[in-house]
Scaffold this active site. Structure first.
Site, PDB file in Angstrom:
ATOM      1  CD  GLU A 101      -1.691  13.616  -2.008  1.00 22.11           C
ATOM      2  OE1 GLU A 101      -1.651  12.407  -1.718  1.00 22.11           O
ATOM      3  OE2 GLU A 101      -1.157  14.508  -1.314  1.00 22.11           O
TER       4      GLU A 101
ATOM      5  CG  ASP B   4      -0.849  15.490   4.527  1.00 22.84           C
ATOM      6  OD1 ASP B   4      -1.544  14.648   5.104  1.00 22.84           O
ATOM      7  OD2 ASP B   4      -0.048  15.210   3.614  1.00 22.84           O
TER       8      ASP B   4
ATOM      9  CD  GLU C 153       3.241  11.635   5.253  1.00 19.25           C
ATOM     10  OE1 GLU C 153       2.119  11.185   5.563  1.00 19.25           O
ATOM     11  OE2 GLU C 153       3.447  12.257   4.195  1.00 19.25           O
TER      12      GLU C 153
HETATM   13  C1  GCV Z   1      -1.658   7.905   0.905  1.00 17.92           C
HETATM   14  C2  GCV Z   1      -0.091  12.755   2.149  1.00 17.92           C
HETATM   15  C3  GCV Z   1       0.943  11.661   2.183  1.00 17.92           C
HETATM   16  C4  GCV Z   1       0.645  10.614   1.114  1.00 17.92           C
HETATM   17  C5  GCV Z   1      -0.774  10.080   1.371  1.00 17.92           C
HETATM   18  C6  GCV Z   1      -1.749  11.253   1.318  1.00 17.92           C
HETATM   19  C7  GCV Z   1      -3.172  10.828   1.618  1.00 17.92           C
HETATM   20  O1  GCV Z   1       0.022  13.493   0.991  1.00 17.92           O
HETATM   21  O2  GCV Z   1       2.204  12.205   1.997  1.00 17.92           O
HETATM   22  O3  GCV Z   1       1.599   9.594   1.223  1.00 17.92           O
HETATM   23  O4  GCV Z   1      -1.118   9.104   0.421  1.00 17.92           O
HETATM   24  O5  GCV Z   1      -1.370  12.204   2.269  1.00 17.92           O
HETATM   25  O6  GCV Z   1      -3.536  10.915   2.778  1.00 17.92           O
HETATM   26  O7  GCV Z   1      -3.873  10.407   0.732  1.00 17.92           O
END
Ligand code: GCV
Length: 723
Positions: free
Chosen positions: A311, A385, A413
């Site tokens: 990411e 996720d 989340e």
């Molecule tokens: C910290 C998901 C979440 C992100 C998070 C990522 C991760 O994509 O939406 O907010 O980033 O996981 O665990 O690194």
């Protein structure tokens, strides 16, 4: 007021106190499960003769906080101070310490050797001819954990006769991961801003830091990663390391070490180097010097957590090196000081056309055995996720030569944020008890995590924290249960989530059975309800783009295909689901052969994962005999109805607890009821527009048109903004 009236009021108050089985105070949730409110008379009666004096030293900071906690807890629960004594002079003493710190304990010749550094025993003994209860560890920290356990016995109304308990943690590193930024924002945080007041640190050490440490210690959490895995480099500057050191000082007596998320490119950003390539000797020297600097300030610093090449984060692959090489370079810098690297396996790339769910396994499995001894690979519970339900991550059981650390998300989340009541214990338990079949039947994920499956002593479990500046810490009272259950399962991954829920309810609210039973039942059903109204039958990632709030199964607006709901459900006129069978992406073959065969066969796949592994026609016959379309509508409807029932249950419990918390829970459940209905209706409206099928008889159509649901937008969703 005349004397008669005063006496009458006093009498009424006394009577009320005597009759009152549940003290009803206005409360704000700050005390968490460490409320220590006056025990009901019948419970206090249980302990008569058991709690007469406290024999506990305070020669070290840990001993002092242990004694302090017992004094605070006992005074609150019993309504009077517990006399301190140097020795046992009457029946009912509580003796706390270690053979090193207490001559009394030494003379008892208890077997404390095999308790390890953090274990403890609690036992009834006779000392100087008097009955007593001893709480002993081999080390101070063990005795502290024992003291919290002892208080828990009282808080939950357990008898103190015939005590003979021995406990040691099954997992070595039991960590919270804070996704907190230095500017105070919390990524995916729904409980206010970060509790770390970086601006005022290191001088101002807010009392809340101590309460945070107490809460964590009470459930066995022994480490905290202070900053987000999407890390900047600033945390490693001398100015910020001073602040980190101040927090470490507060946490140390409670057995909690601090860890930091690091940015792989920090040598360039704050070190003035031209590269962060791990093969560059200057880069290696920079990390070694940084580790030395950290340990000078924080001798018990835990280590680094790293999100690399995921990411948008920098990492070793930027220089064509592997994840193992990157982790090892940092591990070498930390090793002389005893630190560890927790290297995350949450990697996937938009440049890779393969199924996102497969990418971490593809990348990491070949690296098994290539990591230094002080590296753990931190793996999310599922391959995508933190969804309401996913199968366990196929890396569990597939990397026998590498310690794998579990990463759970405590913050919700993908589960309705702060206001949905979703107890995560059943989710954690489902994953931990899943059988990887790696070494035949019984090779559970729990055994991978506690190291027993492949003989690892370096073991760990991390939970992404749900903590913020809200007075109740977690955005809602029931979210506290998710912090609690995470800690308890990290201590022992084989505990039952129901038993933990019951403990938590008793400590957080009341021991009144008329309250405990329905609330525990409601909690235990709440996760399945959320799965049903959000993503039943193996669906996942249908949430709104970016912020992950509310339903948006139609959404294809995200820049990356693998962030779009339509990528995951693949619904078309024929059917729905992601084909991960051998005919599809073949994710099934990342599991052990017996499981792969099962998941590859649509008929053998557990229906809760059906649409995760298979693209199935709408008229497919489910085990119930109904069509898939029928079952999908039924699950969505059941989820929404379950929340109605939860609210109903809660409405019957008015009066058992304080008004403040009662009212907030009631209001949040009403929000959840509305949003569960929205989820149900929006998803049915959308999937019906694709399937073209009528609703099964008896099912109420969505309240609004699909266009209405699609038109909703949410510009200021918490936990997601302009970081
Ligand atoms: C910290 C998901 C979440 C992100 C998070 C990522 C991760 O994509 O939406 O907010 O980033 O996981 O665990 O690194």
């Amino acid at each position: 007021m005349n004397t008669f009236l005063r006496c009458l009021i006093a009498l009424v108050l006394m009577l009320a106190m005597m009759l009152n089985t549940t003290p009803v105070h206005a409360e704000d949730g700050y005390d968490l499960w460490l409320r220590y409110r006056l025990l009901a008379p019948e419970q206090a009666g249980l302990y008569r003769g058991h709690l007469s004096q406290l024999v506990a030293g305070s020669g070290t900071p840990t001993q002092a906080v242990t004694r302090g906690e017992l004094q605070r807890g006992l005074a609150g629960l019993l309504g009077h101070e517990m006399p301190l004594s140097d020795t046992v002079t009457r029946d009912g003493a509580i003796i706390v310490g270690t053979p090193k710190s207490s001559a009394l304990i030494e003379h008892l010749s208890l077997n404390t050797q095999d308790l390890g550094n953090e274990g403890y025993l609690i036992r009834n003994v006779v000392v100087n001819g008097h009955t007593a209860t001893v709480i002993a560890g081999r080390e101070d920290i063990g005795a502290m954990y024992g003291a919290f356990h002892f208080l828990r016995l009282l808080q939950t109304g357990q008898p103190l006769d015939h005590l003979d308990l021995r406990e040691s943690p099954h997992v070595k590193l039991r960590l919270l991961n804070h996704w907190d930024y230095l500017n105070g924002q919390v990524e995916r945080g729904y409980a206010g801003t970060s509790i770390w007041d970086w601006w005022k640190l290191p001088d101002w050490r807010a009392p809340r830091y101590t309460d945070y440490a107490r809460a964590n210690a009470s459930i066995g959490i022994n480490g905290t990663v202070l900053n987000n895995v999407n890390a900047g480099a600033t945390i490693l500057t001398p100015e910020y390391l001073q602040k980190v050191a101040a927090l470490a000082d507060v946490f140390r007596p409670y057995g909690i070490r601090v860890y930091l998320s690091i940015r792989f490119s920090a040598p360039v950003e704050i070190g003035g180097l031209k590269t962060a390539d791990l093969l560059d000797p200057q880069v290696q020297a920079w990390w070694r010097a940084k580790a030395d600097e950290i340990y000078k300030r924080i001798p018990d610093f835990g280590g680094f957590l790293v999100k690399a090449n995921s990411e948008g984060q920098p990492g070793p692959e930027d220089y064509h090196r592997t994840h193992a090489e990157g982790a090892n370079m940092l591990a070498d810098a930390l090793a002389p000081h005893g630190g560890v690297v927790m290297w995350r396996a949450f990697v996937y790339s938009q440049a890779n056309p393969d199924d996102r769910a497969k990418q971490a396994y593809t990348e990491f499995k070949p690296l098994d055995g290539r990591f230094r001894a002080n590296v753990l690979v931190q793996v999310k519970n599922g391959p995508v996720d933190f969804q309401p339900r996913e199968p366990f991550h196929p890396l569990f059981g597939a990397m026998p030569k590498t310690p794998l650390m579990m990463e759970f998300e405590i913050t919700k989340e993908y589960l309705g944020f702060a206001t949905h009541l979703v107890y995560l214990g059943p989710l954690y338990e489902e994953v931990l008890s899943a059988d990887t079949m790696a070494h035949g039947k019984g090779s559970t994920v729990a055994k991978v995590i506690d190291g027993s499956l492949d003989d690892h002593t370096l073991t760990g479990m991390a939970g992404v924290a749900n903590i913020g500046t809200d007075r109740n810490w977690c955005g809602s009272d029931f979210n506290q249960a998710n912090w609690y259950v995470f800690g308890r399962l990290a201590w022992n991954p084989s505990l039952s989530s129901r038993a933990i829920a019951e403990e938590w309810v008793r400590m957080t609210f009341t021991n009144n059975e008329a309250f405990v039973k329905p609330v525990v039942d409601m909690m235990m059903g709440s996760r399945e309800a959320a799965v049903d109204y959000m993503t039943p039958l193996g669906l996942l990632h249908l949430m709104g783009p970016g912020h992950h709030y509310g339903p948006a199964p139609w959404d294809a607006s995200e820049s990356r295909a693998d962030w779009r709901p339509v990528y995951y459900h693949r619904a078309d006129h024929q059917g729905i689901g992601f084909d991960r069978s051998r005919a599809g992406s073949d994710a099934v073959d990342q599991y052990a052969p017996l499981l792969a065969v099962q998941f590859n066969d649509v008929k053998q796949t557990p229906e809760q994962f059906l649409l995760y592994f298979h693209h199935v026609p709408w008229d497919y016959r489910m085990r119930s005999g109904n069509t898939l379309w029928y079952e999908l509508v039924a699950h969505y409807t059941r989820g929404a109805d379950d929340v109605k029932r939860m609210l109903e249950t809660w409405r019957h419990l008015d009066g058992y607890i304080d008004k403040e918390r009662y009212n907030q829970v009631a209001t949040f459940l009403a929000i959840q009821e509305k949003e569960a209905q929205w989820w149900r209706d929006a998803c049915i409206a959308y999937f019906q527009s694709i399937s073209g099928l009528p609703l099964p008889p008896g099912y109420v159509p969505p309240q609004h048109s699909l266009q209405y649901y699609q038109s909703l937008s949410f510009p200021y969703v918490p936990g997601f903004s302009s970081w």
